[in-house]
Design a protein around this motif. Structure first.
Motif, short mmCIF file in Angstrom:
data_model
loop_
_atom_site.label_atom_id
_atom_site.label_comp_id
_atom_site.label_asym_id
_atom_site.label_seq_id
_atom_site.Cartn_x
_atom_site.Cartn_y
_atom_site.Cartn_z
N HIS A 46 0.83 -1.20 0.00
CA HIS A 46 0.00 0.00 0.00
C HIS A 46 0.87 1.26 0.00
CE1 HIS A 46 -3.61 2.30 1.96
NE2 HIS A 46 -3.50 2.56 0.67
N ALA A 47 2.04 1.18 0.65
CA ALA A 47 2.92 2.35 0.71
C ALA A 47 3.37 2.77 -0.69
CB ALA A 47 4.13 2.06 1.58
N THR A 48 3.52 1.81 -1.59
CA THR A 48 3.89 2.13 -2.98
C THR A 48 2.82 2.99 -3.64
OG1 THR A 48 5.20 0.11 -3.20
CG2 THR A 48 4.43 1.14 -5.23
N ASP A 68 12.46 -1.75 6.86
CA ASP A 68 13.09 -1.77 5.55
C ASP A 68 12.10 -2.13 4.44
OD1 ASP A 68 15.62 -0.98 6.39
OD2 ASP A 68 16.26 -3.02 6.82
N GLY A 69 11.08 -2.93 4.75
CA GLY A 69 10.07 -3.26 3.74
C GLY A 69 9.26 -2.04 3.34
N THR A 70 8.84 -1.25 4.32
CA THR A 70 8.10 -0.02 4.04
C THR A 70 8.98 0.97 3.28
OG1 THR A 70 6.89 -0.33 6.11
CG2 THR A 70 6.73 1.84 5.08
N ILE A 71 10.24 1.07 3.71
CA ILE A 71 11.19 1.96 3.03
C ILE A 71 11.33 1.54 1.57
CG2 ILE A 71 13.64 2.61 2.91
CD1 ILE A 71 13.60 2.35 6.03
N ASN A 72 11.41 0.24 1.33
CA ASN A 72 11.52 -0.26 -0.04
C ASN A 72 10.32 0.14 -0.88
OD1 ASN A 72 10.62 -2.59 -2.03
ND2 ASN A 72 12.84 -2.67 -1.93
N GLU A 73 9.12 0.00 -0.33
CA GLU A 73 7.91 0.32 -1.08
C GLU A 73 7.89 1.79 -1.50
OE1 GLU A 73 4.23 -0.98 0.66
OE2 GLU A 73 5.10 -2.88 1.36
N VAL A 74 8.31 2.66 -0.60
CA VAL A 74 8.32 4.09 -0.90
C VAL A 74 9.47 4.44 -1.84
CG1 VAL A 74 8.56 6.40 0.09
CG2 VAL A 74 7.18 4.67 1.27
N ALA A 75 10.66 3.92 -1.55
CA ALA A 75 11.84 4.23 -2.37
C ALA A 75 11.68 3.76 -3.80
CB ALA A 75 13.08 3.61 -1.74
N VAL A 264 13.30 -15.24 -3.10
CA VAL A 264 14.41 -14.32 -2.86
C VAL A 264 13.86 -13.29 -1.89
CG1 VAL A 264 15.39 -14.66 -5.16
CG2 VAL A 264 13.81 -12.77 -4.77
N HIS A 265 14.72 -12.50 -1.29
CA HIS A 265 14.17 -11.41 -0.49
C HIS A 265 14.67 -10.09 -1.06
CE1 HIS A 265 17.51 -9.74 1.94
NE2 HIS A 265 18.02 -10.95 1.89
N VAL A 266 13.81 -9.11 -1.00
CA VAL A 266 14.10 -7.76 -1.46
C VAL A 266 13.88 -6.83 -0.28
CG1 VAL A 266 13.55 -5.99 -3.16
CG2 VAL A 266 13.29 -8.40 -3.77
N ASP A 267 14.98 -6.34 0.30
CA ASP A 267 14.90 -5.56 1.54
C ASP A 267 14.08 -6.29 2.60
OD1 ASP A 267 16.55 -3.44 0.81
OD2 ASP A 267 14.92 -2.37 -0.18
N GLY A 268 14.32 -7.61 2.69
CA GLY A 268 13.70 -8.41 3.73
C GLY A 268 12.35 -8.99 3.39
N GLU A 269 11.74 -8.53 2.28
CA GLU A 269 10.42 -9.02 1.92
C GLU A 269 10.55 -10.14 0.89
OE1 GLU A 269 7.65 -7.89 3.49
OE2 GLU A 269 9.08 -6.73 4.66
N PRO A 270 9.93 -11.31 1.14
CA PRO A 270 10.09 -12.46 0.24
C PRO A 270 9.30 -12.31 -1.06
CG PRO A 270 8.56 -13.00 2.01
CD PRO A 270 9.10 -11.63 2.32
N VAL A 271 9.94 -12.74 -2.15
CA VAL A 271 9.32 -12.72 -3.48
C VAL A 271 9.76 -14.00 -4.19
CG1 VAL A 271 9.03 -11.48 -5.66
CG2 VAL A 271 9.56 -10.21 -3.57
#
Length: 290
Positions: A46-48, A68-75, A264-271
């Motif tokens: 949602h932050a994205t 870091d997950g929230t930061i990733n979504e915004v960044a 894999v993880h992207v800034d700690g979030e699994p994908v």
């Protein structure tokens, strides 16, 4: 003219209640400099969406309040946008905030925004998924996937997941096309470091820089289980590169082929991704208040 600033708050990051954040904003933000708005995320990614809406509504500064997950979504939205990002760290590890010297004291982090001191940092790309701190595959991605399904967030929950899973996890074979050659390694995990640490001051690649245009490929080789405590100590003492079980390669772009698809993880979030993974760097693409 006042700058428009919006705080995007993840109410559950780090397992912490965020009801105190608006009180701190009201107390420590300089309202002679800013017109402020506060909004909360309601679901994953949602932050994205909220960050994109903030750009469309011509906000000057978008603040990620979370981990870091929230930061990733915004960044991921703000990089190359011409807008400025800020961070109020409220996560489990707060890896990027710690790397950049952003205070974990929320009042101090808000006060720091008033100074409007900025820094440009690199953004990594993993199969076109962006990351600003750390990405990876192998055991840490396995733990990220396991941790995401856990009701117990925070550092202690992460440690418990690690100790539970490490005995049964099997290393995998990887082929890496990098710096004009190909290397093959069996690895417990591959961490792709833009900054030096996962979070909580656990440094996997002490010489990694968010401004050098490079990603550090940290290859953690299979090790006897009794070695694990010493590897952990090395991370917290920033000496991981001295271990014979750790190999670090710096590169602007590279391709990894692995045995099978999976997390894999992207800034700690699994994908979940396929067998082939391509990496590159967008140099100094994100403007951050520090």
């Amino acid at each position: 003219m006042k700058k428009k600033i919006i705080f995007i708050i993840n109410p559950i990051s780090g397992g912490l209640n965020k009801t105190f954040i608006p009180v701190l904003i009201d107390k420590y933000l300089d309202f002679q400099l800013f017109d402020a708005q506060i909004i909360y995320t309601a679901y994953s990614n949602h932050a994205t969406l909220l960050a994109q809406e903030a750009i469309d509504n011509d906000f000057d500064i978008i603040v990620a309040v979370g981990g870091d997950g929230t930061i990733n979504e915004v960044a991921s939205v703000l990089e190359s946008s011409g807008k400025t990002m800020a961070i109020i760290p409220c996560g489990s590890g707060n890896g990027l905030a710690r790397t950049l010297g952003i205070s974990l004291d929320n009042a101090k982090a808000i006060t720091r925004i008033n100074q409007l001191k900025t820094l440009k940092i690199d953004v990594g790309l993993l199969n076109n998924r962006k990351f600003v701190n750390m990405a990876g595959m192998g055991f840490d991605a396995h733990i990220s996937a396991h941790f995401a399904d856990s009701e117990k967030r925070g550092f202690i929950g992460y440690v418990k997941s690690t100790l539970k899973e490490i005995k049964s996890y099997k290393a995998q074979n990887y082929s890496i096309n990098v710096n004009g050659g190909q290397i093959k390694r069996k690895a417990f995990m591959l961490s792709l470091a833009n900054s030096s640490q996962y979070g909580n001051n656990a440094h996997i690649s002490p010489t990694a820089s968010v401004q050098d245009g490079l990603i550090d490929i940290c290859i953690i080789k299979p090790f006897p289980l009794f070695i694990f405590p010493s590897l952990v100590i090395r991370m917290f003492t920033q000496t991981s590169a001295g271990s014979k079980y750790v190999e670090i390669i710096k590169a602007k772009k590279f391709i990894i082929n692995r045995e099978s698809e999976g997390p894999v993880h992207v800034d700690g979030e699994p994908v979940n991704m396929g067998k082939q993974l391509s990496f590159s760097v967008k140099h100094l693409a994100l403007v951050l208040i520090v």
